[in-house]
Design a protein around this motif. Structure first.
Motif, mmCIF file in Angstrom:
data_model
loop_
_atom_site.group_PDB
_atom_site.id
_atom_site.type_symbol
_atom_site.label_atom_id
_atom_site.label_comp_id
_atom_site.label_asym_id
_atom_site.label_seq_id
_atom_site.Cartn_x
_atom_site.Cartn_y
_atom_site.Cartn_z
ATOM 1 N N VAL A 1 13.507 -12.593 18.981
ATOM 2 C CA VAL A 1 14.763 -12.340 18.283
ATOM 3 C C VAL A 1 15.778 -13.389 18.744
ATOM 4 N N VAL A 2 16.274 -14.167 17.803
ATOM 5 C CA VAL A 2 17.215 -15.233 18.113
ATOM 6 C C VAL A 2 18.637 -14.742 17.867
ATOM 7 N N GLN A 3 19.494 -14.927 18.858
ATOM 8 C CA GLN A 3 20.911 -14.579 18.740
ATOM 9 C C GLN A 3 21.699 -15.881 18.653
ATOM 10 N N LEU A 4 22.409 -16.067 17.543
ATOM 11 C CA LEU A 4 23.266 -17.231 17.371
ATOM 12 C C LEU A 4 24.708 -16.796 17.561
ATOM 13 N N SER A 5 25.454 -17.557 18.353
ATOM 14 C CA SER A 5 26.870 -17.251 18.560
ATOM 15 C C SER A 5 27.637 -18.560 18.658
ATOM 16 N N GLY A 6 28.946 -18.457 18.569
ATOM 17 C CA GLY A 6 29.775 -19.643 18.662
ATOM 18 C C GLY A 6 30.685 -19.777 17.461
ATOM 19 N N PHE A 7 31.195 -20.992 17.282
ATOM 20 C CA PHE A 7 32.188 -21.240 16.246
ATOM 21 C C PHE A 7 31.742 -22.361 15.318
ATOM 22 N N VAL A 8 31.921 -22.124 14.029
ATOM 23 C CA VAL A 8 31.584 -23.109 13.002
ATOM 24 C C VAL A 8 32.760 -23.228 12.045
ATOM 25 N N ASN A 9 32.692 -24.209 11.150
ATOM 26 C CA ASN A 9 33.809 -24.461 10.245
ATOM 27 C C ASN A 9 33.779 -23.648 8.958
ATOM 28 N N SER A 10 32.606 -23.152 8.555
ATOM 29 C CA SER A 10 32.523 -22.492 7.255
ATOM 30 C C SER A 10 31.366 -21.496 7.196
ATOM 31 N N GLN A 11 31.391 -20.666 6.176
ATOM 32 C CA GLN A 11 30.287 -19.741 5.933
ATOM 33 C C GLN A 11 29.014 -20.510 5.622
ATOM 34 N N ALA A 12 29.141 -21.651 4.966
ATOM 35 C CA ALA A 12 27.975 -22.479 4.653
ATOM 36 C C ALA A 12 27.265 -22.932 5.928
ATOM 37 N N ILE B 1 27.270 -21.293 8.783
ATOM 38 C CA ILE B 1 26.615 -20.088 9.303
ATOM 39 C C ILE B 1 25.288 -19.889 8.579
ATOM 40 N N ASP B 2 25.330 -19.961 7.264
ATOM 41 C CA ASP B 2 24.124 -19.767 6.454
ATOM 42 C C ASP B 2 23.048 -20.793 6.800
ATOM 43 N N THR B 3 23.454 -22.041 6.995
ATOM 44 C CA THR B 3 22.509 -23.105 7.327
ATOM 45 C C THR B 3 21.864 -22.857 8.688
ATOM 46 N N ALA B 4 22.659 -22.510 9.679
ATOM 47 C CA ALA B 4 22.132 -22.268 11.021
ATOM 48 C C ALA B 4 21.149 -21.095 11.025
ATOM 49 N N GLY C 1 26.048 -14.004 15.347
ATOM 50 C CA GLY C 1 27.302 -13.669 16.006
ATOM 51 C C GLY C 1 28.291 -14.808 15.892
ATOM 52 N N MET C 2 28.030 -15.739 14.968
ATOM 53 C CA MET C 2 28.907 -16.896 14.797
ATOM 54 C C MET C 2 30.167 -16.505 14.035
#
Length: 65
Positions: free
Chosen positions: A29-40, A42-45, A61-62
């Motif tokens: 189970v991979v947990q992604l967290s942190g800060f990005v610039n857009s919903q796109a 998030i979707d890509t990651a 969790g981004m």
């Protein structure tokens, strides 16, 4: 091993260069967290993480900056 693969694929994705994404894995189970610039971003990651062999699920969790 999964964590390293997810980090590598995210780091090498040009659209995520400015993102600050942390990756942790527990039993597939991979947990992604942190800060990005857009919903796109998030979707890509999330999509990239799901494509890695051995990943059972991805928890997002981004947040947008």
């Amino acid at each position: 091993m999964i964590t390293a693969k997810v980090k590598a694929v995210i780091f090498n994705e040009t659209t995520l260069k400015s993102a600050e994404i942390n990756v942790e894995t527990y039993k597939g189970v991979v947990q992604l967290s942190g800060f990005v610039n857009s919903q796109a971003e998030i979707d890509t990651a999330v999509r990239l993480a799901r494509e890695i062999k051995g990943v059972k699920s991805v928890r997002n969790g981004m947040e947008r900056k």
